[in-house]
Scaffold this active site. Structure first.
Site, PDB file in Angstrom:
ATOM      1  N   LYS A   9      -5.004   1.099  -1.546  1.00 20.34           N
ATOM      2  CA  LYS A   9      -5.244  -0.096  -0.741  1.00 20.34           C
ATOM      3  C   LYS A   9      -4.035  -0.335   0.149  1.00 20.34           C
ATOM      4  O   LYS A   9      -2.896  -0.222  -0.307  1.00 20.34           O
ATOM      5  CB  LYS A   9      -5.464  -1.311  -1.657  1.00 20.34           C
ATOM      6  CG  LYS A   9      -5.497  -2.650  -0.931  1.00 20.34           C
ATOM      7  CD  LYS A   9      -5.655  -3.794  -1.920  1.00 20.34           C
ATOM      8  CE  LYS A   9      -5.417  -5.147  -1.260  1.00 20.34           C
ATOM      9  NZ  LYS A   9      -6.339  -5.432  -0.146  1.00 20.34           N
ATOM     10  N   HIS A 190       1.944   0.514   4.673  1.00 23.77           N
ATOM     11  CA  HIS A 190       2.671   1.768   4.423  1.00 23.77           C
ATOM     12  C   HIS A 190       3.614   1.655   3.224  1.00 23.77           C
ATOM     13  O   HIS A 190       4.607   2.377   3.132  1.00 23.77           O
ATOM     14  CB  HIS A 190       3.461   2.205   5.673  1.00 23.77           C
ATOM     15  CG  HIS A 190       2.672   2.150   6.931  1.00 23.77           C
ATOM     16  ND1 HIS A 190       1.433   2.745   7.080  1.00 23.77           N
ATOM     17  CD2 HIS A 190       2.942   1.547   8.124  1.00 23.77           C
ATOM     18  CE1 HIS A 190       0.969   2.532   8.298  1.00 23.77           C
ATOM     19  NE2 HIS A 190       1.866   1.802   8.951  1.00 23.77           N
ATOM     20  N   ARG A 191       3.332   0.730   2.336  1.00 19.00           N
ATOM     21  CA  ARG A 191       4.150   0.479   1.132  1.00 19.00           C
ATOM     22  C   ARG A 191       5.539  -0.059   1.468  1.00 19.00           C
ATOM     23  O   ARG A 191       6.470   0.012   0.662  1.00 19.00           O
ATOM     24  CB  ARG A 191       4.261   1.732   0.254  1.00 19.00           C
ATOM     25  CG  ARG A 191       2.898   2.206  -0.300  1.00 19.00           C
ATOM     26  CD  ARG A 191       2.260   1.133  -1.160  1.00 19.00           C
ATOM     27  NE  ARG A 191       1.061   1.570  -1.838  1.00 19.00           N
ATOM     28  CZ  ARG A 191      -0.190   1.330  -1.418  1.00 19.00           C
ATOM     29  NH1 ARG A 191      -0.382   0.656  -0.275  1.00 19.00           N
ATOM     30  NH2 ARG A 191      -1.215   1.741  -2.101  1.00 19.00           N
ATOM     31  N   LEU A 192       5.697  -0.594   2.671  1.00 13.57           N
ATOM     32  CA  LEU A 192       6.961  -1.228   3.057  1.00 13.57           C
ATOM     33  C   LEU A 192       6.876  -2.709   2.674  1.00 13.57           C
ATOM     34  O   LEU A 192       6.827  -3.598   3.521  1.00 13.57           O
ATOM     35  CB  LEU A 192       7.219  -1.041   4.553  1.00 13.57           C
ATOM     36  CG  LEU A 192       7.306   0.412   5.024  1.00 13.57           C
ATOM     37  CD1 LEU A 192       7.537   0.472   6.529  1.00 13.57           C
ATOM     38  CD2 LEU A 192       8.432   1.145   4.277  1.00 13.57           C
TER      39      LEU A 192
END
Length: 212
Positions: A9, A190-192
């Site tokens: 997700k 982007h998992r940032l």
């Protein structure tokens, strides 16, 4: 092995700026909690409570947050339960809230202390009568032969206290978790992810951003 690596997700709902958060974590928590509650979740107060036993093994369970203020966070339980015994030996705990609908987490670490009996009694007697009887019927965390044993104790107590106020058990009450560290997490693309940490520094709070 069940491979779940393809379940993914993207988190895109918001940002968390360490220069714009509240100066103390309780104010920031209140703002986030009220925003979450406004989404009308099924159970807004659900949280994970972690403790550590005498071998160093962490334990977790789901409880309900019952109140919070500038002093900390309050929840109730049986003092003779596993978590109660853990806290008696090591008065450290961690709370965790995961509000997936808003892509947010809050993590709270600190020490726990028992609340006074008057406050515990006030909450206990605000509960449904059946829940009060359940606190007497259950020797929480202790072995139980079968379900009927528990139900028999409950029925006996129902008769015993018929027409009477159910007293507060000596072994039942509340804990206040006094926070020493609080982290707010906002999911990022982007998992940032955005992570902002509050660390207690005397009577003040040190705020800093963490790498995701």
């Amino acid at each position: 092995m069940v491979d779940l690596g393809d379940i993914r997700k993207e988190y895109t709902q918001g940002r968390l700026d360490e220069t714009k958060v509240a100066p103390d974590p309780l104010t920031q928590f209140h703002a986030w909690f009220e925003q979450y509650r406004s989404t009308r979740p099924e159970e807004p107060t659900v949280m994970t409570v972690a403790s550590v036993d005498d071998s160093g093994q962490p334990w977790q369970r789901i409880l309900l947050l019952k109140s919070y203020n500038e002093n900390g966070f309050v929840f109730f339980t049986n003092y003779e339960s596993n978590k109660g015994q853990h806290f008696a030996a090591n008065a450290k705990a961690s709370l965790h809230f995961f509000w997936i609908a808003m892509e947010r987490q809050v993590q709270i670490q600190g020490r726990v202390e028992k609340i006074d009996r008057e406050q515990a009694a006030a909450y206990f007697h605000s509960r449904p009568r059946e829940s009060q009887l359940g606190a007497w019927a259950s020797s929480q965390s202790r072995p139980l032969a079968n379900r009927s044993e528990l139900e028999t104790r409950f029925a006996q107590l129902n008769v015993q206290y018929e027409g009477q106020e159910v007293p507060l058990p000596d072994y039942w009450g509340g804990y206040l978790l006094v926070p020493e560290r609080v982290e707010f997490w906002q999911g990022g693309e982007h998992r940032l992810h955005d992570r902002v940490e509050y660390q207690r520094a005397g009577s003040e709070w040190k705020i800093q951003r963490l790498n995701p």
